[in-house]
Design an enzyme around this catalytic site. Structure first.
Site, short mmCIF file in Angstrom:
data_model
loop_
_atom_site.label_atom_id
_atom_site.label_comp_id
_atom_site.label_asym_id
_atom_site.label_seq_id
_atom_site.Cartn_x
_atom_site.Cartn_y
_atom_site.Cartn_z
N GLY A 38 0.83 -1.21 0.00
CA GLY A 38 0.00 0.00 0.00
C GLY A 38 0.87 1.26 0.00
O GLY A 38 0.57 2.23 -0.69
N THR B 43 12.49 -14.60 -2.70
CA THR B 43 12.09 -13.69 -3.80
C THR B 43 12.05 -14.46 -5.11
O THR B 43 11.08 -14.37 -5.88
CB THR B 43 13.11 -12.53 -3.92
OG1 THR B 43 13.06 -11.77 -2.73
CG2 THR B 43 12.79 -11.64 -5.11
N CYS C 3 -16.62 10.02 17.39
CA CYS C 3 -17.71 9.07 17.18
C CYS C 3 -18.15 8.47 18.52
O CYS C 3 -18.74 9.18 19.32
CB CYS C 3 -17.32 8.03 16.14
SG CYS C 3 -18.79 7.31 15.37
N MET D 75 -17.38 10.85 21.21
CA MET D 75 -18.35 11.93 21.47
C MET D 75 -19.52 11.39 22.28
O MET D 75 -20.00 12.04 23.22
CB MET D 75 -18.86 12.53 20.17
CG MET D 75 -19.91 13.60 20.44
SD MET D 75 -21.03 13.99 19.08
CE MET D 75 -22.53 13.21 19.64
N GLU E 219 -27.09 1.42 22.63
CA GLU E 219 -26.23 0.35 22.12
C GLU E 219 -25.68 -0.49 23.29
O GLU E 219 -25.54 -1.70 23.18
CB GLU E 219 -25.05 0.94 21.32
CG GLU E 219 -24.08 -0.11 20.81
CD GLU E 219 -22.85 0.45 20.10
OE1 GLU E 219 -22.68 1.70 20.07
OE2 GLU E 219 -22.06 -0.35 19.56
N HIS F 188 -15.98 11.35 11.62
CA HIS F 188 -14.58 10.91 11.69
C HIS F 188 -13.67 11.86 10.92
O HIS F 188 -13.41 11.64 9.74
CB HIS F 188 -14.44 9.50 11.09
CG HIS F 188 -15.06 8.43 11.92
ND1 HIS F 188 -14.36 7.71 12.86
CD2 HIS F 188 -16.32 7.97 11.96
CE1 HIS F 188 -15.17 6.84 13.44
NE2 HIS F 188 -16.37 6.98 12.91
N GLU G 13 -10.59 12.14 11.12
CA GLU G 13 -9.29 11.53 10.82
C GLU G 13 -9.19 11.02 9.39
O GLU G 13 -8.09 10.94 8.83
CB GLU G 13 -8.98 10.41 11.81
CG GLU G 13 -9.83 9.14 11.71
CD GLU G 13 -11.13 9.19 12.49
OE1 GLU G 13 -11.61 10.30 12.79
OE2 GLU G 13 -11.69 8.11 12.78
N1 GLN Z 1 -20.88 2.27 18.18
C1 GLN Z 1 -21.26 3.63 17.92
C2 GLN Z 1 -22.40 3.71 16.91
O1 GLN Z 1 -22.61 2.80 16.14
C3 GLN Z 1 -20.05 4.45 17.47
C4 GLN Z 1 -19.43 3.98 16.22
C5 GLN Z 1 -18.04 4.54 15.99
O2 GLN Z 1 -17.38 4.96 16.92
N2 GLN Z 1 -17.57 4.48 14.77
O3 GLN Z 1 -23.08 4.71 16.85
#
Ligand code: GLN
Length: 531
Positions: free
Chosen positions: A19, A192, A382, A385, A406, A508, A510
């Site tokens: 990559g 190789t 995500c 938060m 969840e 996200h 990142e």
């Molecule tokens: N598990 C959480 C959700 O589905 C957060 C997912 C995550 O962090 N990518 O909302």
């Protein structure tokens, strides 16, 4: 010029960095002014890596159009700034799915559907797809896995056919490993040679060999490999371990990987020159940074590749803040109220990581509480938060046992809850809120300071959302929803108004930090950690 297709395969062992080599080559061709894209073909049967545990395959990377993909696509984007899409990552599963759906529609007209030609035709169609858009001069295709794997054979057969059908417009690069046997003090080229023989037995003659080694490979060894593998001497290149993956393009440039590629296609390398100045500036800045900042990554996946995009984004931000970020993983499973101060007090900033499921959740909540109470610059991503919201609800708003549904379907305070449209979904693959969504940013917020604009598009990968029933209670107590999705009012970001910098984002960031364009949120987070 016709689109040119470069195939990258690997032999001997996996994890050779195909990559990185693919991304580096793309970077060099791009810096000569060519339009390039990179795609990855993965031989596994999953339709996409979205359902894979990070322990299996590292991070799942998400494209702007909402495809869950291999983490190599993250390297492609970071090295080149291109935006990949669904078309840039194909798995065996997707190939078979397309073929089987066609078969069910009766489109094979009564024929027996077989690996050859139907699967290989579908692979070839996908391999050529991006090139046919007319947008690109070069399409680099990385083949996942190692030559010799049974599941990779249809891909190699497809390359063989394309090489035959488009001899002028295709090229094969093969990566192999040259081990050093310490007891004998010798570098060994036999693996190789064997992996090239394996390729040859499948009808593919590599045009360029890239040899990965932990030791410098002398010229006579490279020449020997050249003569045993039917490859031109100038086309055997070594790829040593370097301090940073971002030095690989420069190393490849010095050894002429890009020139050899151009030559093989009959393009004069002297006609263009790689403009590496911005890249070299980045590397120089990285090397000259002496200040250090300690950041904790609070998560549950204790493996290097699980948070790949976060670690890269934070290192880009460090470089552009002229500092070195020392990022340390702190496993949230072991964080308790008793040890949290000892664990986190050595850091100037904390990232609370994304994730799924219950494991390590309470430790993350304890970490969030510590950071909030001690005014530690904190970025929640995500699930991170969501954790900030749960912690705030429990400890500031007095909502005992607040949770995400969840983690606890019966919580009295589901501050994070499943969206209505997610409730009826039973399939796990590709059904989350995925890809780019618009977010409006509230003025006079930390978030606005970071982005310096009113509207952004960021990528998502989650099922659960901030529960708008609690919007006002949060806002009134100082945890302000500062990012709102304009089309459905979903909360995309929250922040603690009174804190130095305590920001959680449902998306996200990142995924979109690149070497030449560090992400504003990570930039601001690191800046605050430094102060
Ligand atoms: N598990 C959480 C959700 O589905 C957060 C997912 C995550 O962090 N990518 O909302």
């Amino acid at each position: 010029m016709d689109a040119k297709y470069i195939f990258v395969t690997g032999g001997v062992v996996s994890s050779l960095g195909k990559g990185i080599i693919s991304a580096s080559l793309a970077n060099l061709l791009q810096s000569r002014g060519y339009k390039v894209t990179i795609q990855k073909f993965d031989p596994y049967i999953n339709i996409d890596p979205g359902t894979l545990n990070p322990y299996e395959h590292g991070e799942c990377y998400v494209t702007i159009d909402g495809q869950e993909t291999d983490l190599d696509l993250g390297h492609y984007e970071r090295f080149t700034g291109i935006r990949t899409t669904r078309a840039n990552n194909i798995t065996t599963g997707r190939i078979y799915q397309n073929v089987i759906e066609r078969e069910r529609r009766g489109e094979y007209l009564g024929k027996t559907v077989q690996i050859i030609p139907h699967i290989t035709d579908e692979i070839k169609r996908n391999m050529l797809l991006l090139g046919e858009s007319g947008e690109y001069d070069f399409i680099i295709t990385e083949i996942g896995g190692t030559v010799g794997d049974i599941e990779g054979q249809p891909f190699l057969e497809s390359i063989r056919q394309l090489r035959w059908e488009l001899p002028e417009n295709t090229l094969c690069i093969h990566l192999a490993h040259v081990p050093y046997i310490a007891a004998a003090g010798e570098l060994k080229t036999k693996p190789t040679q064997h992996s090239v023989k394996e390729l040859q037995s499948l009808g593919i003659q590599p045009d360029i060999l890239v040899l990965r080694a932990e030791h410098d490979l002398p010229r006579n060894l490279l020449n020997k490999v050249a003569s045993f593998c039917n490859v031109n001497k100038d086309c055997v290149i070594q790829s040593p371990d370097l301090q940073s993956i971002y030095e690989v393009p420069v190393n490849m440039l010095e050894q002429g990987l890009d020139s050899q590629v151009l030559k093989q296609f009959g393009i004069d390398p002297a006609a263009t020159k790689a403009d590496m100045e911005p890249w070299l500036n980045f590397l120089n800045r990285r090397k000259s940074a002496t200040r250090k900042v300690n950041i904790a990554l609070v998560g549950k996946y204790d493996l290097q590749d699980a948070y790949k995009s976060i670690t890269e984004a934070i290192s880009h931000a460090g470089t552009y803040n002229d500092c070195k970020v020392v990022l340390t993983f702190e496993n949230s499973e072991y964080i308790t109220p008793e040890n949290v101060a000892e664990t986190l007090s050595k850091y100037q900033g904390v990232i609370i990581c994304p994730g799924f499921g219950n494991r390590g959740i309470e430790g993350k909540i304890i970490a969030a509480k510590y950071c909030r109470e001690h005014n530690v610059p904190t970025l929640g991503i995500c699930l991170g938060m969501q954790i900030m919201a749960i912690e705030f609800a429990r400890n500031v708003l007095g909502m005992k046992d607040a949770n995400s549904s969840e983690m606890d379907a019966n919580t009295p305070y589901p501050v994070i809850d499943l969206m209505e449209e997610q409730k009826a979904i039973t399939n796990l693959g590709g059904t989350m809120r995925l890809g780019g969504y618009e977010c409006h940013i509230v003025p006079d917020s930390h978030l606005h300071d970071a982005y310096q604009c009113d509207s952004i598009i960021e990528r998502h990968r989650h099922r659960y959302e901030f529960n708008n029933r609690y919007h006002e209670a949060f806002e009134a107590a100082g945890m302000r929803p500062v990012g709102i999705n304009p089309s459905n009012n979903l909360v995309e970001a929250i922040e603690l108004t009174s804190a130095k910098w305590y920001v959680g984002v449902q998306f996200h960031p990142e995924y979109s930090s690149t070497v030449l364009k560090p992400h504003p949120l990570f930039m601001t987070f690191v800046k605050n950690a430094l102060q």
